[in-house]
Design a protein around this motif. Structure first.
Motif, PDB file in Angstrom:
ATOM      1  N   UNK A  53       1.072  -1.172  -0.122  1.00 15.63           N
ATOM      2  CA  UNK A  53       0.097   0.077  -0.011  1.00 15.63           C
ATOM      3  C   UNK A  53       0.932   1.252   0.036  1.00 15.63           C
ATOM      4  N   UNK A  54       0.241   2.172  -0.490  1.00 15.31           N
ATOM      5  CA  UNK A  54       1.184   3.605  -0.426  1.00 15.31           C
ATOM      6  C   UNK A  54       1.600   3.998   0.983  1.00 15.31           C
ATOM      7  N   UNK A  55       1.196   3.532   2.009  1.00 15.57           N
ATOM      8  CA  UNK A  55       1.573   3.958   3.610  1.00 15.57           C
ATOM      9  C   UNK A  55       2.603   2.520   3.952  1.00 15.57           C
ATOM     10  N   UNK A  56       3.122   1.853   2.930  1.00 16.85           N
ATOM     11  CA  UNK A  56       4.068   0.816   2.985  1.00 16.85           C
ATOM     12  C   UNK A  56       3.630  -0.391   3.599  1.00 16.85           C
ATOM     13  N   UNK A  57       2.205  -0.670   3.977  1.00 16.00           N
ATOM     14  CA  UNK A  57       1.973  -1.852   4.507  1.00 16.00           C
ATOM     15  C   UNK A  57       1.818  -3.106   3.433  1.00 16.00           C
ATOM     16  N   UNK A  58       2.020  -4.118   3.826  1.00 18.72           N
ATOM     17  CA  UNK A  58       1.813  -5.298   2.909  1.00 18.72           C
ATOM     18  C   UNK A  58       0.480  -5.608   2.972  1.00 18.72           C
ATOM     19  N   UNK A  59      -0.070  -6.006   2.009  1.00 21.53           N
ATOM     20  CA  UNK A  59      -1.514  -6.203   1.830  1.00 21.53           C
ATOM     21  C   UNK A  59      -1.714  -7.393   0.695  1.00 21.53           C
ATOM     22  N   UNK A  60      -3.176  -7.831   0.733  1.00 22.74           N
ATOM     23  CA  UNK A  60      -3.562  -8.715  -0.241  1.00 22.74           C
ATOM     24  C   UNK A  60      -4.972  -8.147  -0.753  1.00 22.74           C
ATOM     25  N   UNK A  61      -5.084  -8.174  -2.019  1.00 22.59           N
ATOM     26  CA  UNK A  61      -6.434  -7.930  -2.680  1.00 22.59           C
ATOM     27  C   UNK A  61      -6.922  -9.443  -3.008  1.00 22.59           C
ATOM     28  N   UNK A  62      -8.002  -9.422  -2.521  1.00 23.54           N
ATOM     29  CA  UNK A  62      -8.780 -10.907  -2.692  1.00 23.54           C
ATOM     30  C   UNK A  62      -9.896 -10.621  -3.438  1.00 23.54           C
ATOM     31  N   UNK A  63     -10.164 -11.484  -4.640  1.00 22.33           N
ATOM     32  CA  UNK A  63     -11.573 -11.251  -5.312  1.00 22.33           C
ATOM     33  C   UNK A  63     -11.981 -12.624  -4.779  1.00 22.33           C
ATOM     34  N   UNK A 125      -6.203  -0.011  -8.068  1.00 18.92           N
ATOM     35  CA  UNK A 125      -6.718   1.141  -7.208  1.00 18.92           C
ATOM     36  C   UNK A 125      -6.372   1.204  -5.843  1.00 18.92           C
ATOM     37  N   UNK A 126      -5.974   0.018  -5.318  1.00 20.33           N
ATOM     38  CA  UNK A 126      -5.344   0.113  -4.020  1.00 20.33           C
ATOM     39  C   UNK A 126      -4.008   0.330  -3.887  1.00 20.33           C
ATOM     40  N   UNK A 127      -3.198  -0.132  -4.925  1.00 14.89           N
ATOM     41  CA  UNK A 127      -1.922   0.145  -4.988  1.00 14.89           C
ATOM     42  C   UNK A 127      -1.360   1.576  -5.352  1.00 14.89           C
ATOM     43  N   UNK A 128      -2.361   2.267  -5.967  1.00 14.92           N
ATOM     44  CA  UNK A 128      -2.113   3.550  -6.473  1.00 14.92           C
ATOM     45  C   UNK A 128      -2.350   4.462  -5.538  1.00 14.92           C
ATOM     46  N   UNK A 129      -3.193   4.096  -4.279  1.00 17.20           N
ATOM     47  CA  UNK A 129      -3.796   5.010  -3.367  1.00 17.20           C
ATOM     48  C   UNK A 129      -5.171   5.607  -3.883  1.00 17.20           C
ATOM     49  N   UNK A 130      -5.635   5.219  -5.345  1.00 16.09           N
ATOM     50  CA  UNK A 130      -6.903   5.685  -5.377  1.00 16.09           C
ATOM     51  C   UNK A 130      -8.404   5.448  -4.662  1.00 16.09           C
ATOM     52  N   UNK A 131      -7.783   4.061  -4.272  1.00  9.82           N
ATOM     53  CA  UNK A 131      -8.929   3.528  -3.309  1.00  9.82           C
ATOM     54  C   UNK A 131      -8.658   3.800  -1.722  1.00  9.82           C
ATOM     55  N   UNK A 132      -9.390   4.385  -1.134  1.00 10.09           N
ATOM     56  CA  UNK A 132      -9.140   4.708   0.323  1.00 10.09           C
ATOM     57  C   UNK A 132      -9.192   3.327   1.039  1.00 10.09           C
ATOM     58  N   UNK A 133      -8.475   3.271   2.082  1.00 11.59           N
ATOM     59  CA  UNK A 133      -8.302   2.519   3.032  1.00 11.59           C
ATOM     60  C   UNK A 133      -8.832   2.931   4.262  1.00 11.59           C
ATOM     61  N   UNK A 134      -9.613   1.933   4.818  1.00 10.77           N
ATOM     62  CA  UNK A 134     -10.219   2.251   6.292  1.00 10.77           C
ATOM     63  C   UNK A 134      -9.021   2.691   7.350  1.00 10.77           C
ATOM     64  N   UNK A 135      -9.294   3.438   8.108  1.00  9.67           N
ATOM     65  CA  UNK A 135      -8.138   4.034   8.977  1.00  9.67           C
ATOM     66  C   UNK A 135      -7.950   3.001   9.830  1.00  9.67           C
ATOM     67  N   UNK A 136      -8.628   1.884  10.222  1.00 13.13           N
ATOM     68  CA  UNK A 136      -8.371   0.840  11.188  1.00 13.13           C
ATOM     69  C   UNK A 136      -8.592  -0.439  10.628  1.00 13.13           C
ATOM     70  N   UNK A 137      -7.988  -1.332  11.114  1.00 15.18           N
ATOM     71  CA  UNK A 137      -8.047  -2.657  10.717  1.00 15.18           C
ATOM     72  C   UNK A 137      -9.186  -3.332  11.720  1.00 15.18           C
ATOM     73  N   UNK A 138      -9.837  -4.172  10.862  1.00 11.76           N
ATOM     74  CA  UNK A 138     -11.025  -5.093  11.754  1.00 11.76           C
ATOM     75  C   UNK A 138     -11.084  -6.391  11.476  1.00 11.76           C
ATOM     76  N   UNK A 139     -11.871  -7.139  12.146  1.00 16.01           N
ATOM     77  CA  UNK A 139     -11.934  -8.537  11.745  1.00 16.01           C
ATOM     78  C   UNK A 139     -13.034  -8.588  10.328  1.00 16.01           C
ATOM     79  N   UNK A 140     -13.002  -9.491   9.608  1.00 15.54           N
ATOM     80  CA  UNK A 140     -13.610  -9.606   8.540  1.00 15.54           C
ATOM     81  C   UNK A 140     -15.319  -9.549   8.859  1.00 15.54           C
TER      82      UNK A 140
END
Length: 147
Positions: A53-63, A125-140
């Protein structure tokens, strides 16, 4: 007990008389099969891409197959637009850690082919930062709210 088993082994239908639990090929499935599929995130993942992610966190996009189409579970036929296609797939973002914390969701899709095409766009969208990411993590959540 037999009545409960019969219910779990039947195709789940909402007030409109339409199925609301779907499998990996967008086919209606029983409540028992839906519960088993929903509880296994890896089994219902159609496409998976790791990214930073643009903030440096490692993430996974799942469809993923969402399994349950809540609109069909609660709406009567008159509330559904003509030709409504159940939205049973969606792209979502998770942290790439052992807990796979849910961060956000983008789109839903009605067909596996749409989900495949939309996955690359969701990653971008996520890698570029165009899609916003919630400010907090939470359980699915029980069911992500997708737009």
């Amino acid at each position: 007990m037999e009545q409960i088993d019969d219910h779990l082994d039947s195709i789940a239908k909402g007030p409109a008389g339409l199925p609301y639990a779907y499998g990996l090929n967008a086919e209606p499935i029983t409540l028992r099969a839906a519960t088993e599929l929903y509880e296994n995130l890896d089994a219902r993942t159609l496409h998976r891409s790791e990214l930073r992610l643009p903030d440096g966190r490692e993430a996974v996009v799942r469809t993923i197959c969402l399994v349950f189409e809540h609109r069909l579970a609660t709406c009567v036929a008159a509330e559904l637009p003509p030709g409504y296609l159940p939205q049973v797939f969606g792209s979502a973002l998770y942290l790439a850690d052992e807990r796979q914390r849910f961060l956000g969701a983008l789109w839903t899709y009605g067909l596996p082919v749409e989900a495949k095409a939309g996955h690359a766009e969701a990653v971008d969208e996520y890698a570029s930062g165009r899609a916003s990411v919630a400010g907090h993590e939470h359980a699915m959540p029980t069911q992500p709210v997708l737009r």
